[in-house]
Design a protein around this motif. Structure first.
Motif, PDB file in Angstrom:
ATOM      1  N   GLU A   1      29.056  -7.592  -4.202  1.00 28.11           N
ATOM      2  CA  GLU A   1      29.361  -9.021  -3.906  1.00 28.11           C
ATOM      3  C   GLU A   1      28.836  -9.406  -2.526  1.00 28.11           C
ATOM      4  O   GLU A   1      28.489 -10.568  -2.290  1.00 28.11           O
ATOM      5  N   ASP A   2      28.825  -8.412  -1.612  1.00 25.95           N
ATOM      6  CA  ASP A   2      28.451  -8.706  -0.221  1.00 25.95           C
ATOM      7  C   ASP A   2      26.953  -8.581   0.009  1.00 25.95           C
ATOM      8  O   ASP A   2      26.411  -9.253   0.873  1.00 25.95           O
ATOM      9  N   TYR A   3      26.293  -7.687  -0.765  1.00 26.07           N
ATOM     10  CA  TYR A   3      24.889  -7.459  -0.423  1.00 26.07           C
ATOM     11  C   TYR A   3      23.887  -7.934  -1.484  1.00 26.07           C
ATOM     12  O   TYR A   3      22.673  -7.752  -1.317  1.00 26.07           O
ATOM     13  N   ILE A   4      24.382  -8.560  -2.551  1.00 32.88           N
ATOM     14  CA  ILE A   4      23.476  -9.151  -3.538  1.00 32.88           C
ATOM     15  C   ILE A   4      23.587 -10.671  -3.475  1.00 32.88           C
ATOM     16  O   ILE A   4      24.703 -11.203  -3.440  1.00 32.88           O
ATOM     17  N   ILE A   5      22.448 -11.363  -3.399  1.00 32.25           N
ATOM     18  CA  ILE A   5      22.437 -12.828  -3.525  1.00 32.25           C
ATOM     19  C   ILE A   5      21.941 -13.132  -4.934  1.00 32.25           C
ATOM     20  O   ILE A   5      20.816 -12.774  -5.297  1.00 32.25           O
ATOM     21  N   TRP A   6      22.803 -13.733  -5.741  1.00 25.18           N
ATOM     22  CA  TRP A   6      22.512 -14.012  -7.152  1.00 25.18           C
ATOM     23  C   TRP A   6      21.951 -15.439  -7.245  1.00 25.18           C
ATOM     24  O   TRP A   6      22.664 -16.396  -6.987  1.00 25.18           O
ATOM     25  N   GLN A   7      20.663 -15.574  -7.557  1.00 24.97           N
ATOM     26  CA  GLN A   7      20.059 -16.914  -7.631  1.00 24.97           C
ATOM     27  C   GLN A   7      19.723 -17.237  -9.093  1.00 24.97           C
ATOM     28  O   GLN A   7      19.025 -16.472  -9.754  1.00 24.97           O
ATOM     29  N   SER A   8      20.248 -18.356  -9.589  1.00 25.15           N
ATOM     30  CA  SER A   8      19.911 -18.766 -10.960  1.00 25.15           C
ATOM     31  C   SER A   8      18.665 -19.630 -10.879  1.00 25.15           C
ATOM     32  O   SER A   8      18.683 -20.685 -10.235  1.00 25.15           O
ATOM     33  N   GLN A   9      17.575 -19.113 -11.442  1.00 24.85           N
ATOM     34  CA  GLN A   9      16.328 -19.891 -11.426  1.00 24.85           C
ATOM     35  C   GLN A   9      15.950 -20.253 -12.854  1.00 24.85           C
ATOM     36  O   GLN A   9      16.450 -19.646 -13.810  1.00 24.85           O
ATOM     37  N   PHE A  10      15.051 -21.240 -13.010  1.00 29.05           N
ATOM     38  CA  PHE A  10      14.809 -21.747 -14.381  1.00 29.05           C
ATOM     39  C   PHE A  10      14.256 -20.640 -15.274  1.00 29.05           C
ATOM     40  O   PHE A  10      14.531 -20.578 -16.447  1.00 29.05           O
ATOM     41  N   GLU A  11      13.503 -19.688 -14.663  1.00 28.04           N
ATOM     42  CA  GLU A  11      12.967 -18.643 -15.552  1.00 28.04           C
ATOM     43  C   GLU A  11      13.947 -17.473 -15.665  1.00 28.04           C
ATOM     44  O   GLU A  11      13.589 -16.376 -16.045  1.00 28.04           O
ATOM     45  N   GLY A  12      15.232 -17.733 -15.285  1.00 28.79           N
ATOM     46  CA  GLY A  12      16.223 -16.652 -15.417  1.00 28.79           C
ATOM     47  C   GLY A  12      16.815 -16.320 -14.060  1.00 28.79           C
ATOM     48  O   GLY A  12      16.334 -16.779 -13.034  1.00 28.79           O
TER      49      GLY A  12
END
Ligand code: 74V
Length: 338
Positions: free
Chosen positions: A280-291
């Motif tokens: 949770e602290d070291y991953i940045i979860w980015q929702s992009q159009f291709e997934g």
């Protein structure tokens, strides 16, 4: 009576959990700038009205115009600063700088050339170094030292909170003169700064899961509020990334988002305490159009001796551990951030 009882708060903006900055003004009438409060350097610089029109990073940011300020004092001494990530060149000026409502007469640099990389990506205009005077270029007294000499702060410390939720406002807080109980729980654990004049401590090891993998014989950790990520020696970080199955591409390390939940914690042994970061602290979860894209907020960086090899603990560490920088006792305190 002082409504803040000897403490001075500045709200910070959180840009994508990777850039945190607050507003200051320079000059009379006030010219506003967004600056990073950076414990990894000790000078204040902002882009100059006189920067070259070819400096893209310059004209896309707020610029200081000395001709519009009646409190400006000419200086003109040359200035240049090299970060691992970019170069700033310019000249010195003096004017009234206001931080959190506190005015100080400050020598700072007007940047006339900013390297495009990385400053075209900067949402901030400049950098306000919160480091010690002995690392200040041109021997300039840093802003926080100017404020301390006014003897208005309850304690000769400053504290930083970085939010992990990009939707939360404010996205963080710099507090001069104390710590803010709204942003931490439990007690502080303190570490002496390793060497006079740097916000760095001795680290006793880096573990992945339960296994000690790096720095077992001890190494240096710089606590850098102006760095987005955690950096370590490139060979160590590449081994760490291999352990968690991360792939390196041109923008950094990424993992398959399906594996994030199973990722091990990474633990930094500092001053007899374990400071763990979970996915949770070291991953940045980015929702992009291709997934979805899952960015790992670790970077390899080889800092040449005598300074390096070092680990740099940046915003992702500070967002988990509220940090107090104590100039009176030359120590750094960590508490669990809320
Ligand atoms: C400010 C220059 N720095 C960056 O790492 C940096 C570069 N370029 C961009 C676009 N952003 C940066 N930092 C964003 C940020 C704000 C708060 C946390 O991280 C470092 C250079 C070394 C000293 N310490 C600071």
């Amino acid at each position: 009576a002082d409504p803040n009882n000897g403490t001075v708060p500045t709200p910070l903006t959180n840009y994508l959990d990777t850039q945190y900055f607050g507003e200051i003004s320079i000059g009379s009438p006030a010219q506003m700038f967004n600056v990073v409060f950076d414990t990894g350097s000790a000078n204040l610089w902002v882009p100059s009205q006189r920067c070259s029109p070819f400096s893209t990073a310059c004209f896309t940011h707020n610029r200081y115009d000395s001709s519009q300020s009646h409190t400006h004092v000419e200086n003109g001494t040359g200035f240049s600063i090299n970060y691992a990530s970019g170069t700033i060149r310019g000249f010195l000026s003096e004017d009234v700088v206001v931080v959190g409502g506190l005015p100080v007469v400050q020598v700072f640099a007007e940047a006339t050339s900013l390297s495009a990389m990385p400053f075209i990506f900067a949402k901030f205009d400049g950098v306000l170094g919160m480091g010690y005077p002995n690392v200040a270029i041109d021997g300039i007294t840093p802003v926080f030292d100017q404020i301390m000499s006014q003897h208005i702060l309850k304690e000769e410390v400053f504290s930083i909170y970085y939010s992990r939720d990009p939707k939360q406002s404010p996205g963080g807080e710099l507090l001069l003169g104390g710590t803010d109980p709204n942003y931490y729980t439990g007690n502080f654990n303190y570490l002496e700064t390793r060497e006079m004049g740097k916000w760095e401590v001795t680290m006793k090891g880096v573990a992945v899961g339960a296994e000690m993998m790096f720095c077992a014989e001890g190494c240096t950790a710089v606590i850098d509020t102006g760095s987005s990520y955690i950096t370590g020696p490139a060979s160590s970080v590449s081994m760490l990334m291999k352990t968690i199955g991360a792939q390196l591409d041109e923008t950094g390390y990424k993992v398959n988002c399906d594996t994030v939940k199973m990722l091990p914690s990474v633990t930094f042994h500092l001053g007899g305490q374990d400071y763990s970061l979970t996915h949770e602290d070291y991953i940045i979860w980015q929702s992009q159009f291709e997934g979805d894209v899952c960015i790992v907020t670790f970077r390899g960086l080889d800092v040449p001796p005598p300074t390096g090899p070092i680990w740099i603990l940046g915003a992702n560490f500070i967002a988990r551990y509220y940090t107090e920088f104590d100039r009176r006792n030359n120590r750094i305190g960590f508490a669990a951030a809320v």
